[in-house]
Design an enzyme around this catalytic site. Structure first.
Site, PDB file in Angstrom:
ATOM      1  N   GLU A  89       0.594  -1.337  -0.046  1.00  0.00           N
ATOM      2  CA  GLU A  89       0.146  -0.029   0.089  1.00  0.00           C
ATOM      3  C   GLU A  89       0.766   1.219  -0.209  1.00  0.00           C
ATOM      4  OE1 GLU A  89      -3.394   0.239   2.605  1.00  0.00           O
ATOM      5  OE2 GLU A  89      -4.063  -1.754   2.172  1.00  0.00           O
ATOM      6  N   GLY A  90       1.900   1.261  -0.791  1.00  0.00           N
ATOM      7  CA  GLY A  90       2.871   2.402  -0.796  1.00  0.00           C
ATOM      8  C   GLY A  90       4.178   2.103   0.041  1.00  0.00           C
TER       9      GLY A  90
END
Length: 815
Positions: free
Chosen positions: A498-499
């Site tokens: 997620e990043g």
């Protein structure tokens, strides 16, 4: 001498007006009054008046200022700042700003923070936590999941489907639970304390996935068909975004679709041929419906005049011919379902696009808006839940485990990492509560989501290492009684997904925060390229002069609070937390000032100076974490017994902030670091890390049955069931403490100091001496069983540790 005094009076007046942020007209009139008084004493000469009027009149005559000064500045601005691309604009405009914007503005309104309602659970949500969530925790055997099945048991999968665990975000009209973001967070925290696989499996469908996208953008037909099926567990969703060539740079995905005509269910329809190769997709191996992100092209212009339509999101049933799923990745022995998915020229109708054909090319906006919510809940909550359980369990273990004839928790070397566990557990719960409060108020806090994703997963990894260090061999040897090892292995997964955290810290937090949270920058950028030239000039004039006044104000505030150590700045309370608020006032002004100077000196190059951006982002992040901690203290009634936890968490955050600020000044562009240091730290760095005394207080809380310790572990799974090692240990912890006075009684009767081990033998001796009741004997015997279970490590027959071949597994299953 008189002239000098009046000059100083004018400087003080102008500085006070800047500090208080009065309007330009008010500041001009106030300065004129002071000058008039000085003129009466012959201290202000006509030349000073001429200089004042030359500056003040053009600035206060709006038509002149706009058409001459602002018009020239606008021309320069357009030459320096390139127009934003559509993708950049969508990313920046996605989501909303909330409390973080106040922290960025240099003058936080603490009453605003404390007036946000305390996050609470409804009766229905509490019943879900006490009922189905508690029950599924009882069903889970983490060792069986990670070592034997490589998956959740089928009965657990079915229980999750039957009781709506995948439908917490789905509205009730579709059969979902429609729980608040806060309730979702508390569910995930409890699940994460017992199994990261369980928490991940439940978290993903309730964050970035088809359910979220459908509710916001789906057609009525898509919503009516899919949402009830998702709510009932008839569909298992996943979302495929990441490609081998495009991980953190999600906008560079190479997967594509071509608009064309083809046959679908015996009819010729307008559709797409999709080709994709995705990796790291949670639930992909078992998904029945695939949310797919790809770039859509229309070479024949069947949908309009554009050939490159952009990123698009579609729902693809996994039983469509050509869709490949089923294979799994093996992420660091964490056995949640995760794997690749592929497709080569898979034809589907345009109606499979989420929102229908009119939403073709709108996928990037859809993704970044929804991600700002999901990223603020799932991983931060999983991290908070894991550390809450680890902190309390480590406190219990440190009180049970003895070395050198004392509980290891009394050793100062153990107290230091244990304090980090306790302080961070308090902080992480506070941060998830404040973040979900914003989401439940309707915010889509993209900047806050990036902050909490990075900082809570980072602190989780640090804390799990601390817990492992304290447990020693107990943490290293895997098995049914090891409640840390698998979480330790899985920690880098949360850091990566997620990043990636490096990207999030160095680019996303400040990259979005500088533009979204700044009160003037986004308006300047938008007005500079407004097609309505007259309106653009008016908006730019208001923004640019507001920006100039904002910078001057923060310079004055930073200088004054540096001189006074911010002792005269506003704080909502006069108790032991007062200085924390005052230091945060100071650092907020520093952040605002340094942001403007960094943007002025580096311009568009700031986004490439990632270390500068990262350190500025640290300032904003730590301010948010510290303010969330103070908000929790307020919400829970400002309980004096919790003060050590509050103090440790806030002092740690502010010390980290100060360190990043110090590093920023050492590396500030154009040699400005030295003069800025004289303004910001005129008497040196004001803060120290949490003291040894504070470490001791926090460590003591974790090892002592008390209300503060209960609040720290509130909502986690502590029931001492067969497979819940932390629950069994928690009961043993209470038994050991209850056994100590009984042990003392036996020692006194025996006339010698016995070793605090083999409590069953001590029970027998006490019984023989006639000093123990049957209940006391039973307590010592039970405590010894629990003590040995707590301090021992698992061992296995060598055959149990051999990896089973696929053929062997099939034979075993058939048998």
């Amino acid at each position: 001498m008189t002239t000098l005094l009046w000059i100083l009076a004018m400087i003080f007046t102008i500085g006070a007006f800047a500090y208080l942020r009065v309007s330009l007209l008010t500041a001009t009139l106030g300065t004129a009054i002071v000058m008039a008084l000085g003129t009466g004493t012959a201290a202000i000469s006509p030349l000073v008046w001429i200089a004042f009027l030359v500056i003040a009149l053009p600035l206060n005559i709006s038509s002149f200022r706009q058409n001459v000064i602002s018009a020239s500045l606008l021309k320069m601005y357009r030459g320096i700042m390139p127009e934003m691309s559509t993708t950049e604009k969508e990313a920046i405009e996605a989501g909303t700003t909330w409390w973080e914007a106040d922290l960025f503005a240099g003058k936080p309104d603490w009453s605003k923070l404390h007036n946000y309602a305390k996050a609470t659970l409804s009766a229905e949500e509490q019943a879900f936590l006490d009922g189905p969530v508690e029950e599924v925790c009882k069903m889970v055997n983490q060792h069986q999941i990670s070592h034997e099945l490589a998956d959740l048991p089928q009965e657990v999968w079915q229980y999750l489907k039957d009781h709506g665990f995948f439908a917490m975000i789905i509205k009730k009209k579709y059969g979902g639970l429609e729980y608040s973001a806060y309730a979702q967070s508390r569910v995930l925290q409890k699940l994460a304390g017992i199994s990261s696989e369980l928490a991940s499996t439940v978290g993903v469908p309730n964050s970035l996935g088809p359910g979220e996208l459908l509710q916001h953008y789906g057609t009525t037909a898509q919503q009516d068909y899919y949402l009830p099926r998702l709510a009932k567990g008839l569909e298992v969703p996943c979302f495929a975004l990441t490609s081998p060539e495009a991980g953190s740079d999600a906008g560079a995905i190479p997967d594509y679709g071509i608009v064309c005509k083809g046959e679908w269910e015996g009819e010729e329809v307008l559709g797409m041929k999709l080709t994709w190769n995705k990796r790291y997709i949670t639930l992909a191996p078992v998904a029945t419906v695939l949310g797919l992100a790809f770039k859509l092209r229309d070479p024949e212009k069947l949908l309009g005049n554009k050939e490159e339509l952009g990123i698009t999101c579609a729902l693809i049933p996994t039983d469509v011919e050509g869709v490949e799923t089923g294979r799994r990745h093996f992420p660091l022995n964490c056995m949640f379902q995760n794997g690749p998915t592929r497709g080569n020229e898979v034809f589907v109708p345009l109606s499979f696009i989420i929102g229908g054909a009119e939403m073709a090319g709108q996928g990037w906006r859809m993704l970044v808006e929804c991600l700002s919510v999901g990223r603020g809940i799932t991983l931060p909550s999983n991290s908070a839940g894991g550390i809450k359980t680890a902190a309390v369990a480590t406190g219990a273990y440190s009180r049970i485990r003895r070395q050198f004839k004392m509980p290891i928790g009394k050793l100062e070397g153990i107290e230091e990492p244990m304090a980090r566990l306790g302080g961070n557990a308090y902080l992480m719960e506070a941060v998830t509560s404040l973040t979900t409060t914003g989401i439940d108020l309707g915010e889509k806090p993209s900047v806050i989501s990036a902050i909490v994703k990075y900082h809570l997963t980072d602190r989780m990894q640090t804390c799990i290492i601390d817990a492992m260090d304290i447990h020693g061999g107990k943490g290293v040897c895997l098995g049914p009684n090891n409640y840390l090892g698998r979480g330790y292995q899985a920690a880098p997964i949360a850091i990566t997904v997620e990043g990636a955290n490096i990207l999030t810290r160095s680019m996303i937090i400040y990259g979005q925060g500088a533009i979204r949270c700044h009160p003037y920058v986004l308006t300047e950028m938008e007005s500079a390229f407004d097609p309505d030239a007259a309106k653009g000039l008016r908006d730019f004039d208001a923004a640019i002069f507001g920006h100039i006044g904002f910078t001057i104000s923060n310079l004055a505030r930073s200088f004054w609070m540096g001189l006074t150590s911010s002792r005269f700045s506003n704080a909502p309370y006069s108790d032991s937390t007062k200085r924390y608020y005052q230091h945060m006032n100071r650092f907020s002004a520093n952040l605002a000032l340094l942001s403007d100077l960094a943007m002025a000196t580096l311009g568009g190059n700031l986004k490439r100076k990632e270390r500068i951006s990262a350190r500025l982002g640290d300032l904003l992040s730590e301010l948010f974490l510290a303010s969330a901690t103070l908000k929790r203290f307020e919400d829970e009634g400002r309980l004096a017994e919790d003060l050590p936890l509050v103090q440790w968490a806030v002092e740690d955050s502010l010390y980290k902030l100060q360190t990043s600020l110090d590093d920023l000044l050492d590396n500030f562009p154009m040699g400005l670091g030295l003069p800025l240091r004289a303004i910001i730290f005129p008497f040196g760095r004001p803060l120290k890390r949490p003291s040894d005394v504070l470490d001791h207080k926090v460590a003591k809380i974790l090892q002592t049955p008390c209300a503060s310790r209960d609040r720290l572990g509130a909502g986690q799974f502590w029931t001492p069931t067969e497979h819940n090692a932390v629950g069994i240990q928690e009961q043993t912890f209470k038994d050991i403490l209850a056994s100590e006075p009984i042990y003392d009684k036996v020692c006194k009767a025996a006339g010698k100091r016995l070793p605090f081990m083999w409590l069953d033998k001590i029970a027998a001796e006490g019984k023989a001496l006639g000093v123990l009741s049957e209940d006391e004997v039973a307590l010592l015997e039970r405590a010894e069983i629990g003590r040995m279970k707590s301090v021992n490590v698992d061992d296995f027959d060598p055959e149990e540790l051999k990896a089973r071949t696929l053929e062997f597994a099939k034979q075993e299953q058939a048998a």
